[in-house]
Design an enzyme around this catalytic site. Structure first.
Site, PDB file in Angstrom:
ATOM      1  N   CYS A  83       0.716  -1.304   0.158  1.00  0.00           N
ATOM      2  CA  CYS A  83       0.000   0.255   0.133  1.00  0.00           C
ATOM      3  C   CYS A  83       0.377   1.800   0.169  1.00  0.00           C
ATOM      4  O   CYS A  83       1.314   1.508  -1.007  1.00  0.00           O
ATOM      5  CB  CYS A  83      -1.543  -0.622   0.778  1.00  0.00           C
ATOM      6  SG  CYS A  83      -2.366   0.947   0.738  1.00  0.00           S
ATOM      7  N   HIS A 186      -3.299  -5.568   2.002  1.00  0.00           N
ATOM      8  CA  HIS A 186      -3.026  -6.191   2.395  1.00  0.00           C
ATOM      9  C   HIS A 186      -2.561  -7.162   2.877  1.00  0.00           C
ATOM     10  O   HIS A 186      -3.606  -7.326   3.779  1.00  0.00           O
ATOM     11  CB  HIS A 186      -3.241  -4.194   3.827  1.00  0.00           C
ATOM     12  CG  HIS A 186      -3.336  -3.244   3.867  1.00  0.00           C
ATOM     13  ND1 HIS A 186      -1.969  -2.782   5.041  1.00  0.00           N
ATOM     14  CD2 HIS A 186      -3.591  -2.645   2.891  1.00  0.00           C
ATOM     15  CE1 HIS A 186      -2.387  -1.732   4.720  1.00  0.00           C
ATOM     16  NE2 HIS A 186      -3.147  -1.869   3.709  1.00  0.00           N
ATOM     17  N   GLU A 188      -0.923  -9.002   5.393  1.00  0.00           N
ATOM     18  CA  GLU A 188      -0.643  -9.194   6.834  1.00  0.00           C
ATOM     19  C   GLU A 188      -1.801  -9.344   7.846  1.00  0.00           C
ATOM     20  O   GLU A 188      -1.951  -9.553   8.666  1.00  0.00           O
ATOM     21  CB  GLU A 188       0.837  -7.859   7.381  1.00  0.00           C
ATOM     22  CG  GLU A 188      -0.242  -7.204   7.572  1.00  0.00           C
ATOM     23  CD  GLU A 188      -0.583  -5.830   6.390  1.00  0.00           C
ATOM     24  OE1 GLU A 188      -0.318  -5.978   5.138  1.00  0.00           O
ATOM     25  OE2 GLU A 188      -0.828  -4.403   6.321  1.00  0.00           O
TER      26      GLU A 188
END
Ligand code: GLN
Length: 226
Positions: A83, A186, A188
């Site tokens: 991002c 994202h 994660e």
């Protein structure tokens, strides 16, 4: 986890630092937080998390990290930007803000907040080149997309052509150029470790001279002065 092998730094200025460290640990590599030039000098790779890219670029300057990070990226240190991290590493940002500083290691032109300011977040299942095992669930949060990718840039994923994607359909959201990987989303946050596994594999296969070997071959001035 091993006590040897490469160390992945996670830039600790903003964003999902802990989540990226957990993902790296799940992939079997060590990690540490990087906020200072001396910390950058001790890692073999770097993850640049999301956040707000203009602020992050200012913090990189304020923490004296901009030039050392440019130098490490130029020497081939593997890096992964998610991002805002993708925005920072691209060569051009389409928002007309003069106060940005770019790392400019990706031959890509990105549009920040491309999915629209109202639609702060959006999710989609993406086919990701080089990642087997079915589509990746991608979470986009005020995300950019890649408007143009240079000829040396591999396009790894696009927003699927589904009605809910609207004008985002077909847009490029994951790229790789040499040792640099970037996603607009994202990974994660989802628990699916396949994007981090891809990056950790890049780290394991990196041709950059490992930091441990570099220290062994020097008088120690770098360690003190870094
Ligand atoms: N919109 C942010 C920017 O322009 C990026 C958002 C994110 O990293 N989740 O920097």
């Amino acid at each position: 986890m091993t006590e040897t092998g490469p160390i992945v730094g996670v830039l600790g200025l903003q964003g999902d630092v802990l989540e990226h460290r957990r993902a790296v640990a799940d992939c079997g590599l060590r990690s540490t937080v990087v906020r200072r030039p001396a910390e950058l000098a001790r890692v073999d790779a770097l993850i640049l998390p999301g956040g707000e890219s203009t602020t992050m670029s200012r913090l990189l300057v304020a923490f004296d990290l901009m030039e050392p990070l440019r130098a490490r990226l130029a020497s081939g240190m593997p890096a992964y930007g998610s991002c805002a991290g993708m925005i920072l590493m691209s060569r051009e940002v389409l928002d007309g803000r003069p106060d940005r500083r770019q790392l400019a290691v990706l031959d890509a032109v990105v549009r920040p907040n491309a999915f629209g300011r109202q639609a702060a977040s959006f999710e989609a299942d993406l086919d990701f080149v080089g990642i087997p095992g079915g589509p990746i669930r991608a979470v986009f949060i005020r995300a950019p997309w890649v408007e143009q990718a240079g000829s040396g840039v591999e396009v790894l994923a696009r927003v699927p052509e589904v009605p809910v994607a609207g004008s985002a359909a077909g847009r490029i959201v994951a790229i790789r150029q040499g040792s640099v990987l970037a996603t607009a989303f994202h990974p994660e946050l989802t628990g699916d470790r396949r994007v981090h596994q891809l990056f950790c594999e890049m780290v394991r296969l990196s041709n950059e001279v490992p930091v441990s070997a570099r220290y062994a071959g020097e008088s120690g001035t770098r360690a003190r002065g870094a």
